[in-house]
Design a protein around this motif. Structure first.
Motif, PDB file in Angstrom:
ATOM      1  N   MET A   7     -16.436 -14.164 -14.012  1.00 25.62           N
ATOM      2  CA  MET A   7     -16.543 -14.288 -12.557  1.00 25.62           C
ATOM      3  C   MET A   7     -16.587 -12.878 -11.967  1.00 25.62           C
ATOM      4  SD  MET A   7     -13.919 -15.992  -9.798  1.00 25.62           S
ATOM      5  CE  MET A   7     -14.048 -17.636 -10.444  1.00 25.62           C
ATOM      6  N   PRO A   8     -17.661 -12.527 -11.263  1.00 25.22           N
ATOM      7  CA  PRO A   8     -17.760 -11.168 -10.726  1.00 25.22           C
ATOM      8  C   PRO A   8     -16.827 -10.896  -9.553  1.00 25.22           C
ATOM      9  CG  PRO A   8     -19.734 -12.422 -10.210  1.00 25.22           C
ATOM     10  CD  PRO A   8     -18.879 -13.289 -11.074  1.00 25.22           C
ATOM     11  N   GLU A   9     -16.567 -11.919  -8.740  1.00 24.93           N
ATOM     12  CA  GLU A   9     -15.758 -11.718  -7.540  1.00 24.93           C
ATOM     13  C   GLU A   9     -15.188 -13.049  -7.091  1.00 24.93           C
ATOM     14  OE1 GLU A   9     -16.855 -10.569  -2.964  1.00 24.93           O
ATOM     15  OE2 GLU A   9     -17.720  -9.329  -4.526  1.00 24.93           O
ATOM     16  N   PHE A  10     -13.986 -13.015  -6.489  1.00 24.46           N
ATOM     17  CA  PHE A  10     -13.388 -14.207  -5.917  1.00 24.46           C
ATOM     18  C   PHE A  10     -13.079 -13.886  -4.464  1.00 24.46           C
ATOM     19  CE2 PHE A  10      -9.673 -17.020  -5.099  1.00 24.46           C
ATOM     20  CZ  PHE A  10     -10.329 -18.224  -5.261  1.00 24.46           C
ATOM     21  N   GLY A  11     -13.949 -14.333  -3.562  1.00 30.04           N
ATOM     22  CA  GLY A  11     -13.782 -13.992  -2.159  1.00 30.04           C
ATOM     23  C   GLY A  11     -14.710 -14.764  -1.250  1.00 30.04           C
ATOM     24  N   VAL A  12     -14.868 -14.250  -0.046  1.00 29.19           N
ATOM     25  CA  VAL A  12     -15.653 -14.887   1.008  1.00 29.19           C
ATOM     26  C   VAL A  12     -16.609 -13.851   1.597  1.00 29.19           C
ATOM     27  CG1 VAL A  12     -15.513 -16.081   3.240  1.00 29.19           C
ATOM     28  CG2 VAL A  12     -13.681 -16.358   1.572  1.00 29.19           C
ATOM     29  N   ILE A  13     -17.804 -14.294   1.965  1.00 23.12           N
ATOM     30  CA  ILE A  13     -18.795 -13.422   2.600  1.00 23.12           C
ATOM     31  C   ILE A  13     -19.037 -13.896   4.028  1.00 23.12           C
ATOM     32  CG2 ILE A  13     -21.207 -12.657   2.590  1.00 23.12           C
ATOM     33  CD1 ILE A  13     -21.202 -12.817  -0.410  1.00 23.12           C
ATOM     34  N   PHE A  14     -19.044 -12.953   4.968  1.00 23.52           N
ATOM     35  CA  PHE A  14     -19.359 -13.219   6.373  1.00 23.52           C
ATOM     36  C   PHE A  14     -20.606 -12.414   6.745  1.00 23.52           C
ATOM     37  CE2 PHE A  14     -14.777 -13.534   6.010  1.00 23.52           C
ATOM     38  CZ  PHE A  14     -14.441 -14.627   6.785  1.00 23.52           C
ATOM     39  N   LYS A  15     -21.412 -12.945   7.640  1.00 24.46           N
ATOM     40  CA  LYS A  15     -22.548 -12.200   8.195  1.00 24.46           C
ATOM     41  C   LYS A  15     -22.341 -12.041   9.692  1.00 24.46           C
ATOM     42  CE  LYS A  15     -26.676 -13.101   5.479  1.00 24.46           C
ATOM     43  NZ  LYS A  15     -27.972 -13.787   5.493  1.00 24.46           N
ATOM     44  N   GLU A  85      -7.113  -9.052   7.658  1.00 29.04           N
ATOM     45  CA  GLU A  85      -5.864  -8.644   7.020  1.00 29.04           C
ATOM     46  C   GLU A  85      -5.513  -9.646   5.929  1.00 29.04           C
ATOM     47  OE1 GLU A  85      -1.687  -6.923   8.658  1.00 29.04           O
ATOM     48  OE2 GLU A  85      -2.399  -8.750   9.607  1.00 29.04           O
ATOM     49  N   MET A  86      -5.147  -9.120   4.773  1.00 28.71           N
ATOM     50  CA  MET A  86      -4.735  -9.977   3.663  1.00 28.71           C
ATOM     51  C   MET A  86      -3.291 -10.402   3.888  1.00 28.71           C
ATOM     52  SD  MET A  86      -6.219 -11.102   0.939  1.00 28.71           S
ATOM     53  CE  MET A  86      -6.361 -11.128  -0.816  1.00 28.71           C
ATOM     54  N   ALA A  87      -2.973 -11.619   3.528  1.00 27.23           N
ATOM     55  CA  ALA A  87      -1.647 -12.171   3.804  1.00 27.23           C
ATOM     56  C   ALA A  87      -0.537 -11.573   2.934  1.00 27.23           C
ATOM     57  CB  ALA A  87      -1.669 -13.688   3.635  1.00 27.23           C
ATOM     58  N   GLU A  88      -0.733 -11.494   1.635  1.00 27.34           N
ATOM     59  CA  GLU A  88       0.372 -11.131   0.757  1.00 27.34           C
ATOM     60  C   GLU A  88       0.158  -9.842  -0.022  1.00 27.34           C
ATOM     61  OE1 GLU A  88       0.891 -14.593  -1.640  1.00 27.34           O
ATOM     62  OE2 GLU A  88       1.235 -15.859   0.100  1.00 27.34           O
ATOM     63  N   GLU A  89      -1.020  -9.578  -0.447  1.00 23.04           N
ATOM     64  CA  GLU A  89      -1.294  -8.404  -1.265  1.00 23.04           C
ATOM     65  C   GLU A  89      -2.591  -7.760  -0.802  1.00 23.04           C
ATOM     66  OE1 GLU A  89      -3.370 -10.384  -5.119  1.00 23.04           O
ATOM     67  OE2 GLU A  89      -1.256 -10.862  -4.818  1.00 23.04           O
ATOM     68  N   PRO A  90      -2.854  -6.530  -1.178  1.00 22.13           N
ATOM     69  CA  PRO A  90      -4.100  -5.882  -0.739  1.00 22.13           C
ATOM     70  C   PRO A  90      -5.342  -6.622  -1.229  1.00 22.13           C
ATOM     71  CG  PRO A  90      -2.559  -4.260  -1.593  1.00 22.13           C
ATOM     72  CD  PRO A  90      -1.991  -5.621  -1.918  1.00 22.13           C
ATOM     73  N   MET A  91      -6.438  -6.436  -0.526  1.00 21.86           N
ATOM     74  CA  MET A  91      -7.693  -7.118  -0.833  1.00 21.86           C
ATOM     75  C   MET A  91      -8.769  -6.116  -1.231  1.00 21.86           C
ATOM     76  SD  MET A  91      -8.932  -8.021   3.055  1.00 21.86           S
ATOM     77  CE  MET A  91      -8.452  -6.910   4.354  1.00 21.86           C
ATOM     78  N   MET A  92      -9.853  -6.632  -1.760  1.00 19.94           N
ATOM     79  CA  MET A  92     -11.078  -5.867  -1.931  1.00 19.94           C
ATOM     80  C   MET A  92     -11.892  -6.158  -0.677  1.00 19.94           C
ATOM     81  SD  MET A  92     -14.521  -5.509  -2.458  1.00 19.94           S
ATOM     82  CE  MET A  92     -15.073  -7.181  -2.662  1.00 19.94           C
ATOM     83  N   PHE A  93     -12.446  -5.139  -0.075  1.00 19.33           N
ATOM     84  CA  PHE A  93     -13.191  -5.295   1.170  1.00 19.33           C
ATOM     85  C   PHE A  93     -14.469  -4.476   1.083  1.00 19.33           C
ATOM     86  CE2 PHE A  93     -14.330  -4.193   5.497  1.00 19.33           C
ATOM     87  CZ  PHE A  93     -14.148  -5.384   6.170  1.00 19.33           C
ATOM     88  N   ARG A 121     -17.470  -8.619   3.043  1.00 16.02           N
ATOM     89  CA  ARG A 121     -16.910  -9.353   1.912  1.00 16.02           C
ATOM     90  C   ARG A 121     -15.414  -9.087   1.841  1.00 16.02           C
ATOM     91  NH1 ARG A 121     -20.900  -7.053  -2.464  1.00 16.02           N
ATOM     92  NH2 ARG A 121     -19.500  -8.024  -3.937  1.00 16.02           N
ATOM     93  N   VAL A 122     -14.637 -10.168   1.850  1.00 12.26           N
ATOM     94  CA  VAL A 122     -13.187 -10.116   1.724  1.00 12.26           C
ATOM     95  C   VAL A 122     -12.854 -10.859   0.450  1.00 12.26           C
ATOM     96  CG1 VAL A 122     -10.994 -10.773   2.773  1.00 12.26           C
ATOM     97  CG2 VAL A 122     -12.921 -10.141   4.230  1.00 12.26           C
ATOM     98  N   ALA A 123     -12.158 -10.197  -0.475  1.00 13.92           N
ATOM     99  CA  ALA A 123     -11.919 -10.836  -1.775  1.00 13.92           C
ATOM    100  C   ALA A 123     -10.526 -10.558  -2.303  1.00 13.92           C
ATOM    101  CB  ALA A 123     -12.950 -10.348  -2.782  1.00 13.92           C
ATOM    102  N   LYS A 124     -10.029 -11.527  -3.046  1.00 12.24           N
ATOM    103  CA  LYS A 124      -8.784 -11.335  -3.794  1.00 12.24           C
ATOM    104  C   LYS A 124      -9.018 -10.287  -4.867  1.00 12.24           C
ATOM    105  CE  LYS A 124      -5.445 -13.678  -6.770  1.00 12.24           C
ATOM    106  NZ  LYS A 124      -4.219 -13.422  -6.035  1.00 12.24           N
ATOM    107  N   GLY A 125     -10.207 -10.321  -5.448  1.00 12.68           N
ATOM    108  CA  GLY A 125     -10.505  -9.365  -6.496  1.00 12.68           C
ATOM    109  C   GLY A 125     -11.970  -9.360  -6.873  1.00 12.68           C
TER     110      GLY A 125
END
Length: 160
Positions: A7-15, A85-93, A121-125
């Motif tokens: 899996m390359p990334e686990f996150g969400v994409i916004f435009k 803002e990430m809720a618990e730990e830092p994110m990949m942005f 892109r906001v991602a857990k990792g």
């Protein structure tokens, strides 16, 4: 699913509209950082234009990621925009003027489309980029996303 590979990334994409062309973040910087390429980066507050996050590679490809981000803002010239803002730990942005699909399908920078939006892109990792050598070294196991079990993350975003 084993057949899909890593899996390359686990996150969400916004435009967003391309008018939102400024980004500020509290995380590693000031250049791009990845899970396996962040030891020389410093934690701080950084800002730049969205187009400045595009690496000038001969072949357009993945670029512009920011690791260990605590919060990020994407704004227009008047300072209006979105706060993440990430809720618990830092994110990949990341905030770029192109989608991953557009960059992957361009063999040369001139084949990239005209800029019409900002892609956030906001991602857990995100997996590391590997490439310890020039002949195709794979990403080290410790920098791959472990997708064996349930994965989840939460973050907030609001207008500013």
């Amino acid at each position: 699913v084993k057949e899909l590979g890593d899996m390359p990334e686990f996150g969400v994409i916004f435009k967003f509209n391309a008018d939102y062309d400024n980004v500020q973040w509290y995380g590693l910087g000031e250049a791009e950082t990845y899970a396996d390429r962040k030891k020389g980066a410093k934690l701080g507050i950084y800002q730049n234009k969205i187009v400045d996050n595009i690496a000038r590679y001969m072949v357009p490809q993945e670029c512009g990621a920011k690791e260990e981000v605590r919060w990020a803002k994407v704004t227009d010239r008047k300072g209006r925009g979105m706060y993440f803002e990430m809720a618990e730990e830092p994110m990949m942005f990341s905030a770029l003027p192109y989608t991953p699909h557009e960059m992957e399908n361009a063999m040369h920078p001139y084949e990239l489309p005209q800029i019409h939006y900002t892609v956030v892109r906001v991602a857990k990792g995100q997996m590391g980029i590997g490439g310890d050598d020039s002949w195709g070294a794979y990403t080290h196991q410790e920098y791959l996303l472990n997708a064996d079990g349930k994965m989840e993350f939460s973050f907030s975003f609001k207008g500013i």
